[in-house]
Design a protein around this motif. Structure first.
Motif, PDB file in Angstrom:
ATOM      1  N   PHE A  77       0.823  -1.207   0.000  1.00 31.03           N
ATOM      2  CA  PHE A  77       0.000   0.000   0.000  1.00 31.03           C
ATOM      3  C   PHE A  77       0.862   1.264   0.000  1.00 31.03           C
ATOM      4  O   PHE A  77       0.671   2.168  -0.821  1.00 31.03           O
ATOM      5  CB  PHE A  77      -0.921  -0.011   1.218  1.00 31.03           C
ATOM      6  N   HIS A  78       1.841   1.333   0.904  1.00 32.09           N
ATOM      7  CA  HIS A  78       2.608   2.567   1.073  1.00 32.09           C
ATOM      8  C   HIS A  78       3.655   2.782  -0.019  1.00 32.09           C
ATOM      9  O   HIS A  78       4.104   3.915  -0.218  1.00 32.09           O
ATOM     10  CB  HIS A  78       3.265   2.580   2.457  1.00 32.09           C
ATOM     11  N   TRP A 273      12.592   5.119   2.392  1.00 31.63           N
ATOM     12  CA  TRP A 273      12.604   5.073   3.854  1.00 31.63           C
ATOM     13  C   TRP A 273      11.256   5.507   4.441  1.00 31.63           C
ATOM     14  O   TRP A 273      10.769   4.915   5.400  1.00 31.63           O
ATOM     15  CB  TRP A 273      13.724   5.957   4.387  1.00 31.63           C
ATOM     16  N   GLU A 274      10.638   6.536   3.861  1.00 33.51           N
ATOM     17  CA  GLU A 274       9.360   7.022   4.369  1.00 33.51           C
ATOM     18  C   GLU A 274       8.278   5.946   4.273  1.00 33.51           C
ATOM     19  O   GLU A 274       7.496   5.747   5.209  1.00 33.51           O
ATOM     20  CB  GLU A 274       8.932   8.263   3.573  1.00 33.51           C
ATOM     21  N   LYS A 278       6.346   4.106   7.476  1.00 25.83           N
ATOM     22  CA  LYS A 278       4.888   4.046   7.593  1.00 25.83           C
ATOM     23  C   LYS A 278       4.401   2.602   7.676  1.00 25.83           C
ATOM     24  O   LYS A 278       3.482   2.294   8.439  1.00 25.83           O
ATOM     25  CB  LYS A 278       4.244   4.744   6.392  1.00 25.83           C
ATOM     26  N   SER A 279       5.012   1.720   6.891  1.00 28.55           N
ATOM     27  CA  SER A 279       4.627   0.309   6.900  1.00 28.55           C
ATOM     28  C   SER A 279       4.904  -0.327   8.254  1.00 28.55           C
ATOM     29  O   SER A 279       4.074  -1.078   8.791  1.00 28.55           O
ATOM     30  CB  SER A 279       5.377  -0.451   5.803  1.00 28.55           C
ATOM     31  N   LEU A 280       6.072  -0.018   8.822  1.00 30.26           N
ATOM     32  CA  LEU A 280       6.437  -0.585  10.124  1.00 30.26           C
ATOM     33  C   LEU A 280       5.538  -0.047  11.233  1.00 30.26           C
ATOM     34  O   LEU A 280       5.133  -0.796  12.132  1.00 30.26           O
ATOM     35  CB  LEU A 280       7.900  -0.286  10.437  1.00 30.26           C
TER      36      LEU A 280
END
Length: 440
Positions: A77-78, A273-274, A278-280
């Motif tokens: 998704f991200h 990285w962003e 967000k995923s983490l």
């Protein structure tokens, strides 16, 4: 105070009332567990045992696939790969009636095959595709229905975090339960596509033919499919293939799937990285919530058993002289009824401590029962007035889409899900053939 009837009313009734008044699931069961441990496990020593049981319940190795499956969906998704998949599917079916609604089902099925979150699938497709369909003249009922319906199918098609949770709480083989949902999930997706095409052919005004769409031919039409759809589906192949062949445990398959998803995102240079951060964060939040729920559910079942409520209820039900088939019918009806009011995790926590001893006592096939349990939970996501995916759709839909539109839109998909439930009930092989073939 010591009768099993009172214990059942206190534990089951108390938790149901707290859920109905809106208390969070985890806090509901932790609160009820404290009361039950004090009354039925010896006051202060009971509370000490409650803490020990709570800690051990969330340290089970079988739970590790959950955050890994959630991470797969969050990364897709991200990083935006999910949107590329949608574009790839759309180009392939340019001339199909109700094309965008069919795209929602097909792309949602692909996304379901690599994501464990029903809400994420519905929110993503609703935010991305619903405004486009409405702008092109699609009626709100034909636009919203497929998005909600395919979000619910996410529960059946592995990898599914809720399937892992069901297997963990019920003691059913997680790998066989994951595989058992494949065929019913695919059948449901195909029936959704068939319904959309038939409905639009009968009433073309529901989805006007799009004459202004860019016509892709030759390699330009197929390029996104080979570039994005096929590689993304290969992750599903890796996870289910390794499970089916017995090469890896569910935990190892989940780790393999998460790694493959990250490699794929890195290959397309989308693993920034962003997006990773967000995923983490999303994975940590969802996984933490699920672990708190497991903590409450496991100790809830132990206290029910210790108080005698579980044994008493099982003996009462099995002593009625009903056949195992009628007992299963009763359990499915109870799940569908609960689905109207409470979320899927709450359904598991309320019913599994009672249902699983009955399943064991009557010799019911646990995989068959587990797949039907999943279908009932999937139905609960879609049932008016409080279905979780109906609320999700209301949250992402523009103001022109009313709750009446959403309720009407979901009806045919609820009917198809009920037909699938009946089919699995009368033809158990739909759920058990694939796990049985793999286990043989």
């Amino acid at each position: 105070m010591n009768t099993w009837q009172f214990a059942a009313c206190l534990m089951l009734g108390g938790s149901t009332v707290l859920l109905f008044i809106g208390m969070p699931v985890a806090l509901t069961f932790i609160g009820i567990n404290i009361v039950g441990a004090w009354l039925y496990m010896g006051a202060e020593p009971g509370l000490v045992q409650l803490v020990r049981s709570s800690v051990s319940s969330v340290m089970a190795f079988s739970l590790t696939p959950i955050p890994l499956f959630v991470l797969m969906g969050e990364i897709l998704f991200h990083t935006g790969l999910a949107f590329k998949v949608i574009e790839g599917v759309e180009r392939l079916i340019m001339h199909v009636p109700g094309r965008l609604a069919v795209v929602a089902v097909v792309a949602g099925t692909v996304f379901s095959a690599i994501s464990g979150s029903t809400i994420a699938t519905t929110a993503m497709l609703g935010s991305l595709m619903l405004p486009v369909m409405l702008a092109r003249g699609y009626h709100p009922t034909i636009a919203t229905g497929p998005i909600m319906a395919i979000g619910a199918v996410d529960m059946l098609i592995p990898p599914s975090a809720l399937t892992v949770l069901l297997g963990s709480l019920s003691g059913i083989s997680i790998s066989k339960l994951l595989i058992g949902g494949v065929l019913p999930g695919i059948l449901l997706s195909l029936s959704f596509v068939a319904w959309i095409i038939i409905r639009v052919r009968i009433s073309p005004q529901l989805a006007p033919h799009e004459t202004h769409v860019v016509e892709y031919k030759g390699w330009a039409r197929w390029q996104p499919f080979f570039a994005y759809v096929l590689p993304t589906l290969s992750i599903f192949g890796v996870v289910v293939g390794a499970l089916a062949a017995g090469w890896a445990t569910p935990t190892e398959c989940a780790a393999l799937g998460a790694f493959a998803t990250m490699v794929l995102a890195a290959f397309y240079k989308e693993l920034k990285w962003e997006a990773v951060l967000k995923s983490l964060k999303g994975t940590a939040g969802i996984s933490g919530m699920i672990l708190f729920i497991i903590l409450g559910a496991t100790t809830f079942a132990q206290i029910l058993s210790f108080s005698g409520a579980s044994t008493g209820l099982v003996q009462f039900i099995t002593g009625q002289g009903l056949s195992s088939a009628w007992v299963v019918v009763g359990m499915m009806l109870m799940l569908i009824f609960l689905g109207i009011f409470v979320d899927q995790v709450s359904m598991m926590m309320i019913t599994l401590p009672i249902f699983m001893p009955i399943v064991t006592t009557l010799g019911i096939d646990p995989i068959w029962f587990g797949v039907m349990f999943l279908i009932c939970m999937q139905l609960g996501l879609l049932l008016p007035p409080h279905g979780l995916l109906l609320m999700t759709m209301r949250g992402v839909a523009p103001s022109s889409v009313t709750m009446a539109h959403i309720f009407v839109a979901v009806v045919p998909y609820v009917v198809m899900s009920l037909i699938l439930l009946l089919a699995v009930f009368f033809i158990p092989g739909i759920a058990t053939w694939l796990p049985g073939w793999i286990g043989s």
